[in-house]
Design a protein around this motif. Sequence first.
Motif, PDB file in Angstrom:
ATOM      1  N   ARG A   1      13.267 -11.048  28.472  1.00  0.00           N
ATOM      2  CA  ARG A   1      14.217 -10.773  27.394  1.00  0.00           C
ATOM      3  C   ARG A   1      13.666 -11.360  26.101  1.00  0.00           C
ATOM      4  NH1 ARG A   1      17.422 -13.096  30.967  1.00  0.00           N
ATOM      5  NH2 ARG A   1      17.569 -14.945  29.654  1.00  0.00           N
ATOM      6  N   PRO A   2      13.587 -10.550  25.045  1.00  0.00           N
ATOM      7  CA  PRO A   2      13.208 -11.122  23.750  1.00  0.00           C
ATOM      8  C   PRO A   2      14.229 -12.185  23.349  1.00  0.00           C
ATOM      9  CG  PRO A   2      13.103  -8.744  23.673  1.00  0.00           C
ATOM     10  CD  PRO A   2      13.728  -9.090  24.989  1.00  0.00           C
TER      11      PRO A   2
ATOM     12  N   GLY B   1      14.872  -8.661  16.684  1.00  0.00           N
ATOM     13  CA  GLY B   1      15.052  -8.312  15.281  1.00  0.00           C
ATOM     14  C   GLY B   1      14.530  -9.370  14.341  1.00  0.00           C
ATOM     15  N   VAL B   2      14.605 -10.623  14.751  1.00  0.00           N
ATOM     16  CA  VAL B   2      14.124 -11.688  13.865  1.00  0.00           C
ATOM     17  C   VAL B   2      12.711 -12.082  14.254  1.00  0.00           C
ATOM     18  CG1 VAL B   2      14.587 -13.985  12.968  1.00  0.00           C
ATOM     19  CG2 VAL B   2      16.484 -12.473  13.598  1.00  0.00           C
TER      20      VAL B   2
ATOM     21  N   VAL C   1       7.926 -12.732  21.758  1.00  0.00           N
ATOM     22  CA  VAL C   1       8.486 -14.083  21.895  1.00  0.00           C
ATOM     23  C   VAL C   1       9.689 -13.956  22.819  1.00  0.00           C
ATOM     24  CG1 VAL C   1       9.348 -16.102  20.694  1.00  0.00           C
ATOM     25  CG2 VAL C   1       7.774 -14.566  19.563  1.00  0.00           C
ATOM     26  N   ASN C   2       9.435 -13.962  24.126  1.00  0.00           N
ATOM     27  CA  ASN C   2      10.540 -13.766  25.055  1.00  0.00           C
ATOM     28  C   ASN C   2      10.768 -15.026  25.866  1.00  0.00           C
ATOM     29  OD1 ASN C   2       8.517 -13.718  27.018  1.00  0.00           O
ATOM     30  ND2 ASN C   2       8.235 -11.521  26.730  1.00  0.00           N
TER      31      ASN C   2
ATOM     32  N   ALA D   1       6.558 -20.720  29.331  1.00  0.00           N
ATOM     33  CA  ALA D   1       5.158 -21.154  29.474  1.00  0.00           C
ATOM     34  C   ALA D   1       4.831 -22.218  28.437  1.00  0.00           C
ATOM     35  CB  ALA D   1       4.226 -19.952  29.322  1.00  0.00           C
ATOM     36  N   VAL D   2       5.353 -22.042  27.212  1.00  0.00           N
ATOM     37  CA  VAL D   2       5.082 -23.033  26.165  1.00  0.00           C
ATOM     38  C   VAL D   2       5.738 -24.363  26.527  1.00  0.00           C
ATOM     39  CG1 VAL D   2       5.526 -23.598  23.753  1.00  0.00           C
ATOM     40  CG2 VAL D   2       4.753 -21.324  24.377  1.00  0.00           C
ATOM     41  N   ILE D   3       6.964 -24.286  27.064  1.00  0.00           N
ATOM     42  CA  ILE D   3       7.630 -25.525  27.473  1.00  0.00           C
ATOM     43  C   ILE D   3       6.817 -26.216  28.565  1.00  0.00           C
ATOM     44  CG2 ILE D   3       9.662 -26.437  28.657  1.00  0.00           C
ATOM     45  CD1 ILE D   3      11.306 -24.335  27.186  1.00  0.00           C
TER      46      ILE D   3
END
Lengths: 272, 72
Positions: free
Chosen positions: A32-33, A37-38, A43-44, A50-52
Motif C-alpha cells: 500500500r502506498p 498523491g503526496v 514509498v509503500n 525495510a528502512v525501519i
Amino acid sequence: MLSLIPLLVPMEGGGGEEHSAWPPGVHSFASRPLWPGVLPDWVNNHALQAVIAAALVIGFWLWMARGQQVVPSKKQFLGEQLYNLLRNTIARDILGHDYRKFLPYLVALFSFIFVNNLFGQFFLFMFPTFSKIGYAYGLALLTFILYNAAGISKYGFGNYLKRMTLPAGVPWPLWFLIIPLEFISNFIARPITLALRLFANLFAGHLVIMVFVVGGGMLLESGVLFYMIAGGASIIFSFAIFALELLVGALQAYIFTVLTAQYVSSAIAEEH
Amino acid sequence: MAARVPTAMGEHGGTDQGLRIISILISGLLLYGGVGWVLDRWLQTSWWLPIGLIVGVIAGIYLVIMKFGRSE
C-alpha cells in the motif's frame, strides 16, 4: 509482479482491503502506498518496513559497539557473542585468512535479513519483507556485485572470467560446451537461486500463516458450532506455524549469508 | 581443489557443493535443451531438442566430474 496481480485475482476489485480478501494469494502481498498523491507510489508500507529494519540493525550494532571495555559489560558480552557467532561460523570458516574484509557485509546482511524475517511474526508489521521478490533480488544483486568485484579486484577482469568459466583440465575441443554452462551456473543461476530461495521460503510461510489465521478467524465468526471449533483449532495451530516460521526465518538468513560467503570464497579461491 | 579444504569447510562446503552440482546439471539441460528447441523452431525440425538435451546432460555431468570429481 504487481502487474500480474489483477490477472491472477480477477474477482478482486483491487481495493484497499486486499489484505483481508479471502482466499489469501498473491494479492495479499500487495503493498500500500503510504501517502498516495503526496509521496511517490513506491514509498509503500513494505519499503518503510525495510528502512525501519535497516535503522534497527544500524542502531543495534552502533549501540553494541559503544563504550567497549576490556572487562565486558553484559551488553558488550551479548554483542560480542553475536558477532563472534557470525565471524567464527560463517566468515572465518568459509573465507579463510582474509575473512576480515568481508565480515562487515556478512554481519550486516545476516542482521538485516534476520530482522526483516522476524517482522513476519512481529505484531506491528506481520509481513516478512523478503516475501516480496524485489527485495530478495536486491540483496542477491548486492551479493552478486560483491563476489564479482572481489574476484575481479584479485585477478583482473579477463583472468577472473577465465577462472570462473573454465575449470582446469578441460581439453580445448570441449571448451565451447563447457564455457556457456559454467557462465550460466556462476553468473546467472547463482544469484537468481539465492534470491528465489529466500523469497520462496518466506512467501510460502507467510501464505500458510494467512491461511491458518485469516481462515481460522473467518470460521470462528461463521456462527456454526462445528466451524467455530475448527476455526479455534486452526488459530491454536497457527502458533505452531509461527514458531516454524521463526525457525525458517533464522535459517534462511543464515543460509543466505553462508552462501554469500561461499560465493566470495569461490571467486577469490587460490586454486580450483 | 586445494582451496576447498573439507575439514575447515565443514558442512557448509557440502551444502554449497550440492547446490552447485544440481545447478550445473539443470543448467546443462536447460541451456542445450533450449538451444535444441530454438534450432527446432527455426529449422522446422523435431530432432534437435532430444540431441540438445542429451548434449546438455553429458556436458553437465562432465563439468561436475571435472570440477568436483578430483578432490579425493
